[in-house]
Design a protein around this motif. Structure first.
Motif, PDB file in Angstrom:
ATOM      1  N   GLU A  97      -9.316  -5.080  -8.754  1.00 17.40           N
ATOM      2  CA  GLU A  97      -9.792  -5.820  -7.578  1.00 17.40           C
ATOM      3  C   GLU A  97      -9.208  -7.229  -7.505  1.00 17.40           C
ATOM      4  O   GLU A  97      -9.851  -8.157  -7.024  1.00 17.40           O
ATOM      5  N   SER A  98      -7.980  -7.378  -8.016  1.00 20.10           N
ATOM      6  CA  SER A  98      -7.305  -8.662  -7.861  1.00 20.10           C
ATOM      7  C   SER A  98      -7.179  -9.007  -6.375  1.00 20.10           C
ATOM      8  O   SER A  98      -7.005  -8.130  -5.524  1.00 20.10           O
ATOM      9  N   VAL A  99      -7.249 -10.290  -6.083  1.00 20.49           N
ATOM     10  CA  VAL A  99      -7.131 -10.769  -4.711  1.00 20.49           C
ATOM     11  C   VAL A  99      -5.724 -11.332  -4.521  1.00 20.49           C
ATOM     12  O   VAL A  99      -5.279 -12.188  -5.286  1.00 20.49           O
ATOM     13  N   ALA A 100      -5.017 -10.841  -3.514  1.00 21.48           N
ATOM     14  CA  ALA A 100      -3.674 -11.341  -3.225  1.00 21.48           C
ATOM     15  C   ALA A 100      -3.739 -12.800  -2.795  1.00 21.48           C
ATOM     16  O   ALA A 100      -4.685 -13.224  -2.123  1.00 21.48           O
ATOM     17  N   THR A 101      -2.738 -13.554  -3.192  1.00 21.83           N
ATOM     18  CA  THR A 101      -2.690 -14.978  -2.859  1.00 21.83           C
ATOM     19  C   THR A 101      -1.692 -15.299  -1.755  1.00 21.83           C
ATOM     20  O   THR A 101      -1.778 -16.350  -1.138  1.00 21.83           O
ATOM     21  N   ARG A 102      -0.738 -14.402  -1.517  1.00 26.09           N
ATOM     22  CA  ARG A 102       0.302 -14.647  -0.511  1.00 26.09           C
ATOM     23  C   ARG A 102       0.613 -13.342   0.212  1.00 26.09           C
ATOM     24  O   ARG A 102       0.441 -12.246  -0.341  1.00 26.09           O
ATOM     25  N   VAL A 103       1.121 -13.467   1.435  1.00 26.77           N
ATOM     26  CA  VAL A 103       1.541 -12.298   2.200  1.00 26.77           C
ATOM     27  C   VAL A 103       2.840 -12.638   2.924  1.00 26.77           C
ATOM     28  O   VAL A 103       3.015 -13.737   3.447  1.00 26.77           O
ATOM     29  N   ILE A 104       3.781 -11.697   2.927  1.00 29.36           N
ATOM     30  CA  ILE A 104       5.060 -11.834   3.617  1.00 29.36           C
ATOM     31  C   ILE A 104       5.162 -10.689   4.624  1.00 29.36           C
ATOM     32  O   ILE A 104       4.853  -9.542   4.311  1.00 29.36           O
ATOM     33  N   GLY A 105       5.608 -10.998   5.823  1.00 27.67           N
ATOM     34  CA  GLY A 105       5.772  -9.968   6.849  1.00 27.67           C
ATOM     35  C   GLY A 105       4.631  -9.913   7.839  1.00 27.67           C
ATOM     36  O   GLY A 105       4.744  -9.264   8.889  1.00 27.67           O
ATOM     37  N   GLN A 106       3.519 -10.565   7.522  1.00 24.83           N
ATOM     38  CA  GLN A 106       2.382 -10.681   8.427  1.00 24.83           C
ATOM     39  C   GLN A 106       1.868 -12.118   8.362  1.00 24.83           C
ATOM     40  O   GLN A 106       1.997 -12.773   7.320  1.00 24.83           O
ATOM     41  N   ARG A 155       1.398   6.147  -4.800  1.00 21.75           N
ATOM     42  CA  ARG A 155       1.433   6.087  -3.344  1.00 21.75           C
ATOM     43  C   ARG A 155       0.229   6.716  -2.654  1.00 21.75           C
ATOM     44  O   ARG A 155      -0.485   6.063  -1.904  1.00 21.75           O
ATOM     45  N   ASP A 156       0.010   8.017  -2.865  1.00 23.25           N
ATOM     46  CA  ASP A 156      -1.013   8.708  -2.089  1.00 23.25           C
ATOM     47  C   ASP A 156      -2.427   8.414  -2.565  1.00 23.25           C
ATOM     48  O   ASP A 156      -3.400   8.789  -1.902  1.00 23.25           O
ATOM     49  N   ASN A 157      -2.570   7.742  -3.707  1.00 24.29           N
ATOM     50  CA  ASN A 157      -3.872   7.211  -4.111  1.00 24.29           C
ATOM     51  C   ASN A 157      -4.061   5.779  -3.622  1.00 24.29           C
ATOM     52  O   ASN A 157      -5.067   5.144  -3.932  1.00 24.29           O
ATOM     53  N   ARG A 158      -3.055   5.261  -2.909  1.00 22.52           N
ATOM     54  CA  ARG A 158      -3.129   3.958  -2.248  1.00 22.52           C
ATOM     55  C   ARG A 158      -3.459   2.829  -3.226  1.00 22.52           C
ATOM     56  O   ARG A 158      -4.329   1.993  -2.977  1.00 22.52           O
ATOM     57  N   ARG A 159      -2.713   2.771  -4.326  1.00 24.21           N
ATOM     58  CA  ARG A 159      -3.038   1.800  -5.365  1.00 24.21           C
ATOM     59  C   ARG A 159      -1.840   1.552  -6.260  1.00 24.21           C
ATOM     60  O   ARG A 159      -0.853   2.299  -6.237  1.00 24.21           O
ATOM     61  N   VAL A 160      -1.937   0.517  -7.075  1.00 26.00           N
ATOM     62  CA  VAL A 160      -0.980   0.256  -8.148  1.00 26.00           C
ATOM     63  C   VAL A 160      -1.748   0.334  -9.465  1.00 26.00           C
ATOM     64  O   VAL A 160      -2.777  -0.327  -9.625  1.00 26.00           O
ATOM     65  N   LEU A 161      -1.269   1.152 -10.386  1.00 26.41           N
ATOM     66  CA  LEU A 161      -1.882   1.256 -11.707  1.00 26.41           C
ATOM     67  C   LEU A 161      -1.122   0.385 -12.691  1.00 26.41           C
ATOM     68  O   LEU A 161       0.108   0.302 -12.652  1.00 26.41           O
ATOM     69  N   VAL A 162      -1.861  -0.250 -13.601  1.00 24.05           N
ATOM     70  CA  VAL A 162      -1.277  -1.148 -14.591  1.00 24.05           C
ATOM     71  C   VAL A 162      -1.609  -0.626 -15.985  1.00 24.05           C
ATOM     72  O   VAL A 162      -2.777  -0.393 -16.305  1.00 24.05           O
ATOM     73  N   PHE A 163      -0.564  -0.435 -16.793  1.00 20.73           N
ATOM     74  CA  PHE A 163      -0.718   0.023 -18.172  1.00 20.73           C
ATOM     75  C   PHE A 163      -0.148  -1.043 -19.103  1.00 20.73           C
ATOM     76  O   PHE A 163       1.041  -1.361 -19.036  1.00 20.73           O
ATOM     77  N   ALA A 178      -5.059   6.409 -20.044  1.00 20.43           N
ATOM     78  CA  ALA A 178      -5.881   5.656 -19.099  1.00 20.43           C
ATOM     79  C   ALA A 178      -5.218   4.326 -18.757  1.00 20.43           C
ATOM     80  O   ALA A 178      -4.803   3.576 -19.641  1.00 20.43           O
ATOM     81  N   ALA A 179      -5.112   4.044 -17.465  1.00 20.49           N
ATOM     82  CA  ALA A 179      -4.605   2.746 -17.026  1.00 20.49           C
ATOM     83  C   ALA A 179      -5.596   1.656 -17.401  1.00 20.49           C
ATOM     84  O   ALA A 179      -6.799   1.899 -17.528  1.00 20.49           O
ATOM     85  N   ASP A 180      -5.096   0.451 -17.564  1.00 19.68           N
ATOM     86  CA  ASP A 180      -5.953  -0.674 -17.927  1.00 19.68           C
ATOM     87  C   ASP A 180      -6.590  -1.329 -16.708  1.00 19.68           C
ATOM     88  O   ASP A 180      -7.673  -1.907 -16.813  1.00 19.68           O
ATOM     89  N   SER A 181      -5.937  -1.249 -15.572  1.00 17.72           N
ATOM     90  CA  SER A 181      -6.521  -1.808 -14.352  1.00 17.72           C
ATOM     91  C   SER A 181      -5.891  -1.154 -13.137  1.00 17.72           C
ATOM     92  O   SER A 181      -4.850  -0.493 -13.234  1.00 17.72           O
ATOM     93  N   VAL A 182      -6.542  -1.326 -12.004  1.00 13.56           N
ATOM     94  CA  VAL A 182      -6.056  -0.793 -10.733  1.00 13.56           C
ATOM     95  C   VAL A 182      -6.058  -1.917  -9.713  1.00 13.56           C
ATOM     96  O   VAL A 182      -7.006  -2.702  -9.633  1.00 13.56           O
ATOM     97  N   ILE A 183      -4.987  -2.010  -8.952  1.00 15.11           N
ATOM     98  CA  ILE A 183      -4.853  -3.026  -7.920  1.00 15.11           C
ATOM     99  C   ILE A 183      -4.741  -2.325  -6.571  1.00 15.11           C
ATOM    100  O   ILE A 183      -3.994  -1.358  -6.423  1.00 15.11           O
ATOM    101  N   GLY A 184      -5.505  -2.802  -5.598  1.00 20.86           N
ATOM    102  CA  GLY A 184      -5.486  -2.199  -4.270  1.00 20.86           C
ATOM    103  C   GLY A 184      -6.689  -1.347  -3.970  1.00 20.86           C
ATOM    104  O   GLY A 184      -6.919  -0.969  -2.821  1.00 20.86           O
ATOM    105  N   GLN A 185      -7.478  -1.019  -4.988  1.00 21.65           N
ATOM    106  CA  GLN A 185      -8.725  -0.280  -4.831  1.00 21.65           C
ATOM    107  C   GLN A 185      -9.786  -0.941  -5.700  1.00 21.65           C
ATOM    108  O   GLN A 185      -9.465  -1.651  -6.651  1.00 21.65           O
ATOM    109  N   GLU A 186     -11.054  -0.659  -5.396  1.00 20.19           N
ATOM    110  CA  GLU A 186     -12.126  -1.315  -6.137  1.00 20.19           C
ATOM    111  C   GLU A 186     -12.387  -0.670  -7.493  1.00 20.19           C
ATOM    112  O   GLU A 186     -12.985  -1.286  -8.372  1.00 20.19           O
TER     113      GLU A 186
END
Length: 535
Positions: A35-44, A319-327, A338-346
């Protein structure tokens, strides 16, 4: 106690000890929290808008992102606009800011796909080489382009090299040592060797010292097929099916997003194993024959681009789980890890489609810059979002009184520079006062461990929090976990060392120790207490 209960208790203790021991390994590096919060956005212009276009500050379905570690320049594969945009470093780009250059089109505002030395058709993979060259894989042109001095090249620059086709105007997706078929991704190692995910041919091809090759040169190594003339798909230990992501660590271990098989294949020593090698490990599946997709902390659903850091932290655009997994520290692991964290989902069980500064609605590309910031090409939201890393760092100090301690802002696993001595006579107790500080950027818990008693000295450990608690047994086993404490907060402990009554030696020295290990990523700090018994 019944034997079954004894076995259960032993199993729990063994599991805890294993995890505690695992945390003491070198898991150093930045932390990326669920549940990291993005700090910057490019393209929008902000985190809720979802428009597309072909202007200097717009994307149309971006598929990848790369960051030049030397200059900080950001490159985005703007696939729907058949171009690559270059932005100045993230420190100089405002949210929704303009790109400074465009490749694949003569200027901003154009979007036609072409097959030429200045044109592109569906670029979808990017990599920056050791000399600052930009490599671009093009799906519809079935080729890989090279742009030298990409950080300073002007808009509309001509490519300096091409692989996968004999020249800049040919377009033929076929199999062979010199050909490609809808390549999905590219990666370059520190020596300039180029790895191409040749998706349509179900293989990875490797060009050694790629920047020195002539246009249309043969590849040197093929992975996923027994020879350059084969292109079949499948599971198994040596097969791939439409791979779309590649990443290689400094030791030469290759990670491949085997997309249709919903797994990550791992090839150690990829440059010296010859053509068609067996994978050394698989992630996301229990074996090399299974290809089922899933939604959990250890499964993938159509994994895409990858990124691996120097400390073996692996990022997977799932992709189809709509997330980034971090190991973290993925080297040597295999199976449903098991991944250590997930970004993009709660959490690991969610796959929601939503917008905002915590979402990655359809992540396709991932990159990490020299400041450990994570960039995600969010295809569906037509943007690149940037997440800052966090870090953990326990700071353990030791003193002979509660007001005088040693080791503040000193961090190591040996106790160097963090040692206090006490001289005792007869059977008097030596007391070492220890404080655990949180010098990281996030709230943390720590596993506390200490030295056990010996035939001459007895060691006890106490925790002070609304009273005094004897935690000796758990600390000696390494199973004592602190409460969660915030940045700049401290926790108080004490090590008590007492000579045993049967010790008849007039003189003896004894060194005890205590260490605090971050429960998040294994960062640790250790202090020493030396007892000098005399008389």
């Amino acid at each position: 106690m019944k034997s079954s209960h004894v076995q259960a208790v032993i199993g729990v203790v063994a599991a805890f000890l294993f995890s505690a021991a695992f945390l003491t390994q070198s898991l150093c590096g930045p932390v990326y929290l669920t549940e990291s919060v993005a700090t910057r956005v490019i393209g929008q212009p902000d985190f809720t808008t979802n428009n597309n276009g072909n202007g200097a500050n717009e994307f149309k379905f971006p598929l990848d992102v790369a960051v030049d570690s030397d200059t900080g320049k950001i490159f985005v594969a703007d696939t729907g606009n058949n171009r690559v945009l270059r932005f100045s470093s993230i420190d100089d780009v405002v949210d929704g800011g303009d790109a400074e250059a465009v490749f694949g089109q003569s200027d901003f505002g154009l979007d036609s796909g072409t097959t030429s030395v200045v044109g592109m058709w569906q670029p979808n993979g990017l990599a920056i080489g050791p000399s600052g060259e930009l490599w671009v894989s093009e799906n519809s042109n079935s080729r890989v382009l090279r742009f030298d001095n990409a950080a300073t090249a002007l808009s509309g620059a001509s490519a300096d090299g091409v692989l996968g086709q004999p020249d800049f105007t040919s377009l033929s997706g076929t199999v062979g040592a010199s050909r490609l078929n809808a390549p999905g991704d590219v990666e370059v190692d520190v020596d300039g060797n180029l790895f191409i995910a040749d998706s349509g041919n179900n293989r990875i091809v490797v060009h050694l010292d790629a920047a020195s090759k002539t246009d249309g040169a043969d590849a040197d190594i093929v992975i996923g097929q027994d020879s350059f003339l084969e292109s079949g798909s499948g599971t198994g230990q040596a097969s791939l099916t439409s791979p779309s992501g590649v990443a290689v660590n400094p030791s030469g271990t290759l990670y491949v997003a085997d997309t249709i098989n919903n797994r990550i294949m791992v090839f150690e020593n990829a440059l010296i194993t010859g053509d068609g090698p067996d994978a050394s490990a698989v992630l996301g599946q229990t074996d090399f024959e299974t290809a089922d997709g899933g939604l959990s902390e250890s499964e993938f659903d159509y994994p895409n681009k990858l990124h691996i850091t120097d400390v073996d932290t692996l990022f997977v655009a799932d992709r189809d789980n709509r997330r980034v997994l971090v190991f973290y520290s993925i080297a040597g692991m295999s199976g449903e890890v098991a991944a250590d964290s997930v970004i993009g989902q709660e959490d690991f069980e969610s796959e929601d489609l939503f917008t905002g500064d915590t979402a990655t609605s359809l992540p396709r590309g991932v990159a990490v810059d020299s400041d450990d910031q994570l960039y995600v090409a969010d295809f569906y939201r037509q943007r690149v979002v940037v997440f800052e890393s966090e870090f953990t760092q326990p700071d353990l100090t030791v003193g002979t009184t509660s007001s005088e301690t040693k080791g503040s802002d000193v961090y190591n696993s040996s106790g160097s520079g963090q040692k206090k001595s006490i001289r005792v006579t007869k059977r008097k107790t030596a007391k070492f006062y220890c404080y655990v500080g949180n010098d990281g950027s996030v709230d943390e818990t720590c596993a506390m461990r200490g030295k056990g008693s010996t035939s001459r000295f007895r060691v006890k450990y106490f925790q002070f929090a609304s009273g005094k608690t004897n935690v000796t047994s758990a600390v000696k086993l390494g199973t004592h976990e602190t409460s969660e404490f915030a940045t700049s907060e401290t926790l108080r402990y004490r090590m008590d060392v007492k000579p045993k009554s049967r010790m008849k030696h007039r003189k003896a020295n004894f060194t005890t120790w205590m260490k605090a290990t971050s429960s998040t990523d294994g960062e640790l700090d250790k202090v020493l207490g030396k007892v000098r018994k005399r008389l």
